[in-house]
Scaffold this active site. Structure first.
Site, PDB file in Angstrom:
ATOM      1  N   TRP A 234      41.375  -9.686   1.445  1.00 26.78           N
ATOM      2  CA  TRP A 234      40.013  -9.224   1.108  1.00 26.78           C
ATOM      3  C   TRP A 234      40.002  -8.216  -0.205  1.00 26.78           C
ATOM      4  O   TRP A 234      39.144  -8.316  -0.353  1.00 26.78           O
ATOM      5  CB  TRP A 234      39.461  -8.423   2.462  1.00 26.78           C
ATOM      6  CG  TRP A 234      38.956  -9.502   3.581  1.00 26.78           C
ATOM      7  CD1 TRP A 234      39.438 -10.957   3.668  1.00 26.78           C
ATOM      8  CD2 TRP A 234      37.944  -9.287   4.699  1.00 26.78           C
ATOM      9  NE1 TRP A 234      38.802 -11.454   4.573  1.00 26.78           N
ATOM     10  CE2 TRP A 234      37.903 -10.259   5.198  1.00 26.78           C
ATOM     11  CE3 TRP A 234      37.334  -8.011   4.843  1.00 26.78           C
ATOM     12  CZ2 TRP A 234      36.879 -10.692   6.311  1.00 26.78           C
ATOM     13  CZ3 TRP A 234      36.387  -8.199   5.948  1.00 26.78           C
ATOM     14  CH2 TRP A 234      36.194  -9.498   6.506  1.00 26.78           C
TER      15      TRP A 234
ATOM     16  N   GLY B 135      41.538 -15.845  -8.931  1.00 28.85           N
ATOM     17  CA  GLY B 135      39.952 -15.230  -9.170  1.00 28.85           C
ATOM     18  C   GLY B 135      39.507 -16.129 -10.573  1.00 28.85           C
ATOM     19  O   GLY B 135      38.334 -15.790 -10.757  1.00 28.85           O
TER      20      GLY B 135
ATOM     21  N   GLY C 123      42.245 -15.405  -1.593  1.00 31.47           N
ATOM     22  CA  GLY C 123      41.374 -13.990  -1.929  1.00 31.47           C
ATOM     23  C   GLY C 123      39.961 -14.494  -1.722  1.00 31.47           C
ATOM     24  O   GLY C 123      39.406 -14.449  -0.566  1.00 31.47           O
ATOM     25  N   GLY C 124      39.240 -14.818  -2.769  1.00 36.42           N
ATOM     26  CA  GLY C 124      37.653 -14.778  -2.665  1.00 36.42           C
ATOM     27  C   GLY C 124      37.225 -15.814  -1.237  1.00 36.42           C
ATOM     28  O   GLY C 124      36.428 -15.407  -0.520  1.00 36.42           O
TER      29      GLY C 124
ATOM     30  N   GLU D  30      47.528  -7.487  -8.743  1.00 42.05           N
ATOM     31  CA  GLU D  30      46.657  -6.693  -9.281  1.00 42.05           C
ATOM     32  C   GLU D  30      47.205  -5.050  -9.155  1.00 42.05           C
ATOM     33  O   GLU D  30      46.949  -4.119  -9.855  1.00 42.05           O
ATOM     34  CB  GLU D  30      45.444  -6.703  -8.112  1.00 42.05           C
ATOM     35  CG  GLU D  30      44.758  -7.819  -8.890  1.00 42.05           C
ATOM     36  CD  GLU D  30      43.699  -8.448  -7.577  1.00 42.05           C
ATOM     37  OE1 GLU D  30      43.631  -8.083  -6.666  1.00 42.05           O
ATOM     38  OE2 GLU D  30      43.470  -9.695  -8.058  1.00 42.05           O
TER      39      GLU D  30
ATOM     40  N   HIS E 183      51.466  -7.124  -5.159  1.00 41.44           N
ATOM     41  CA  HIS E 183      50.498  -8.239  -5.705  1.00 41.44           C
ATOM     42  C   HIS E 183      50.231  -8.058  -7.386  1.00 41.44           C
ATOM     43  O   HIS E 183      50.179  -6.599  -7.528  1.00 41.44           O
ATOM     44  CB  HIS E 183      49.244  -7.911  -5.012  1.00 41.44           C
ATOM     45  CG  HIS E 183      47.984  -8.791  -5.333  1.00 41.44           C
ATOM     46  ND1 HIS E 183      47.112  -8.788  -6.329  1.00 41.44           N
ATOM     47  CD2 HIS E 183      47.589  -9.845  -4.341  1.00 41.44           C
ATOM     48  CE1 HIS E 183      46.531  -9.975  -6.376  1.00 41.44           C
ATOM     49  NE2 HIS E 183      46.632 -10.500  -5.020  1.00 41.44           N
TER      50      HIS E 183
ATOM     51  N   GLU F 187      51.777 -16.309  -6.728  1.00 38.35           N
ATOM     52  CA  GLU F 187      50.427 -16.350  -7.194  1.00 38.35           C
ATOM     53  C   GLU F 187      50.684 -16.318  -8.730  1.00 38.35           C
ATOM     54  O   GLU F 187      50.829 -15.133  -9.401  1.00 38.35           O
ATOM     55  CB  GLU F 187      49.737 -14.844  -6.568  1.00 38.35           C
ATOM     56  CG  GLU F 187      49.534 -14.801  -5.156  1.00 38.35           C
ATOM     57  CD  GLU F 187      48.395 -14.144  -4.622  1.00 38.35           C
ATOM     58  OE1 GLU F 187      47.654 -14.672  -3.876  1.00 38.35           O
ATOM     59  OE2 GLU F 187      48.241 -12.891  -5.187  1.00 38.35           O
TER      60      GLU F 187
END
Ligand code: 13P
Length: 248
Positions: free
Chosen positions: A10, A169, A229-230, A95, A93, A163
């Site tokens: 999330w 995204g 994700g999304g 990010e 991750h 990933e």
């Protein structure tokens, strides 16, 4: 046999009101034919744990500190995640690697902390677009894998997620051949390092997975599920991805 895993990340999304999506998901998939994991923001872990014993939904954290406790303001330990009901934790991750400068060495230390707390680590690897364009994808991923996955890792305590940074995204995904190439490479690297145990690690693909592309991705060899994700934020979309994985 590796148990297929549909994992939702999330990220920094989700307030208490969004728990209705989990309620809807659980109602639509009361006995999923694959493992289902949601990694909400840590603030929601305890509230999501209400399904414990009533539904096989697993919950997980999105990061943990490498230390078990101490003076680290704002951080969360693996033991704290486990205490809140988590069984998994996403580590490394892209990010976090980008926003917080996380290195492979730190990811490895966090993975050891996760193991100590009884959590399964979902360790993320993936190339940037520049690295893919430069033809260094496998070299980059191989180096991340070697340095992030700790010695003694097993298929029970470690999942690896591929990933590609440029697919996260963006709505863009690698070709099926590109995903298959990386997953085959990851499997071979794990087998070279861990022997027969290398076949026990689940390999997830992540990056713009959605209901419309899940089936073709899940049909690939060595794709044991997805890190979503999304599309994991909406019960209908994540439910459709779970259904595609059940059918694979
Ligand atoms: P998206 O599915 O939103 O592309 O995110 C993928 C991801 O980063 C999951 O960890």
């Amino acid at each position: 046999m590796r148990r297929k895993l549909a994992a939702g990340n999330w990220k920094m999304n989700g307030l208490a009101a969004n728990l209705a999506e989990v309620t809807a998901l659980v109602a639509a998939h009361p006995t999923p034919g694959c493992e289902v994991l949601i990694c909400p923001p840590a603030t929601l872990l305890a509230q999501m744990n209400w399904q414990k014993g009533k539904h096989p939904l697993a919950i997980g954290g999105q990061d943990c500190h490498a230390k078990a406790a101490g003076a680290h303001t704002g951080d969360i330990s693996a033991a704290m995640l486990a205490d809140a009901g988590a069984r998994f934790v996403i580590l490394g991750h892209s990010e976090r690697r980008a926003d917080h400068g996380e290195t492979n060495t730190e990811v490895r230390a966090k993975a050891l902390a996760a193991r100590s707390a009884g959590l399964t680590a979902v360790i993320c690897v993936g190339e940037t677009e520049a690295e893919r364009d430069a033809g260094t994808t496998l070299a980059v991923i191989g180096a991340q894998l070697a340095a992030s996955v700790p010695e003694g890792a097993t298929g029970a305590d470690t999942v690896v997620a591929y990933e590609p940074v440029w697919a996260i995204g963006t709505g863009r995904t690698p070709t099926l051949a590109q995903i298959a190439e990386v997953h085959g490479f990851l499997r071979a690297e794990l087998a070279a390092r861990f022997g027969a145990e290398g076949n026990a690690f689940r390999l997830l693909y992540g990056g713009s997975v959605k209901p419309s592309n899940a089936t073709e991705i899940f049909a690939l060899a060595d794709v044991d599920g997805a890190l979503v994700g999304g599309a994991s934020l909406k019960a209908a979309d994540f439910g459709a991805i779970i259904a595609a994985l059940e059918a694979a």
